[in-house]
Design an enzyme around this catalytic site. Structure first.
Site, short mmCIF file in Angstrom:
data_model
loop_
_atom_site.label_atom_id
_atom_site.label_comp_id
_atom_site.label_asym_id
_atom_site.label_seq_id
_atom_site.Cartn_x
_atom_site.Cartn_y
_atom_site.Cartn_z
CB ILE A 114 -48.80 -1.55 0.48
CG1 ILE A 114 -49.40 -3.00 0.64
CG2 ILE A 114 -49.90 -0.69 1.13
CD1 ILE A 114 -49.67 -3.53 2.11
CG ASP A 153 -45.06 -2.66 2.02
OD1 ASP A 153 -45.07 -1.96 0.96
OD2 ASP A 153 -43.80 -2.53 2.64
CB SER A 200 -42.16 -10.41 -1.93
OG SER A 200 -41.45 -9.41 -2.61
CG HIS A 238 -39.00 -0.33 -8.06
ND1 HIS A 238 -40.18 -1.37 -8.07
CD2 HIS A 238 -39.32 0.69 -7.78
CE1 HIS A 238 -41.22 -0.58 -7.69
NE2 HIS A 238 -40.69 0.70 -7.48
CG ASP A 261 -41.65 0.79 -11.03
OD1 ASP A 261 -41.98 1.74 -11.89
OD2 ASP A 261 -42.47 0.74 -10.11
#
Length: 203
Positions: free
Chosen positions: A42, A83, A102, A128, A154
């Protein structure tokens, strides 16, 4: 407003990263559909944590910039963000946010049970690091509807994901995917397997 203007209006860095054009192309025909969209990451403003937006957000940035842009673009859509940082949590019209790691299969399972839905679009803009991107894909790809679109943001050119796409293929099977970008790439995955003889015909 078009999608690029919406990203900039809310302070997201997606337009300056060059993502607006591809997203607009992918989603233009869906903009009035009742889509369910999930964005992972987020945009925390806590300094010195993974994927902090400190120094990257535009103008008066606050967490959830891209969620608000998606909400305005998909005028009949329901937008969910997840998040790991507490400052990212808020609720607005057609936007819900949840705390969820996640990369943790159990926490993702708990989240999917709590929201009780699958998604037309999933965008991974969380950590990332390629290891996290692969774990996130493994955990969330089953939550994507058939014919849905999953995007990993990304991915640098030297990432193992772009250097060895088999890492993605091991998770998504015969679902087609491609990379797009000249700097930090997007990987777009379409959840509709194709039955190609390409691999068997390679010499």
């Amino acid at each position: 407003m078009d999608l690029a203007q919406l990203f900039n209006k809310y302070g997201s860095d997606k337009d300056i990263n060059g993502y607006s054009g591809l997203y607009y192309t992918l989603f233009y025909n869906l903009r009035f559909n009742p889509v369910d969209l999930l964005e992972i990451g987020i945009g925390t403003m806590i300094p010195n944590v993974c994927s902090s937006m400190v120094g990257y957000g535009l103008g008066d940035y606050k967490p959830g910039a891209s969620l608000r842009a998606w909400r305005d673009f998909f005028q009949n859509g329901q937008i969910i963000g997840v998040d790991v940082q507490p400052d990212t949590q808020f609720s607005e019209d057609r936007i819900q946010t949840f705390l969820c790691d996640s990369t943790d299969e159990k926490k993702v399972n708990d989240f999917t049970i709590s929201v009780d839905r699958s998604f037309d679009i999933i965008i991974d803009d969380g950590s990332h690091w390629h290891e996290h991107q692969l774990l996130t894909l493994k955990n969330f790809f089953p939550c994507l509807k058939e014919n849905g679109i999953y995007v990993i943001e990304d991915i640098p050119p030297n990432s193992p994901l772009s250097q060895n796409p088999f890492l993605i293929q091991k998770i998504v099977g015969k679902c087609p995917f491609f990379f797009s970008g000249v700097k930090n790439n997007l990987c777009v995955i379409y959840k509709n397997p194709i039955h190609s003889d390409f691999e068997s015909r390679k010499i």
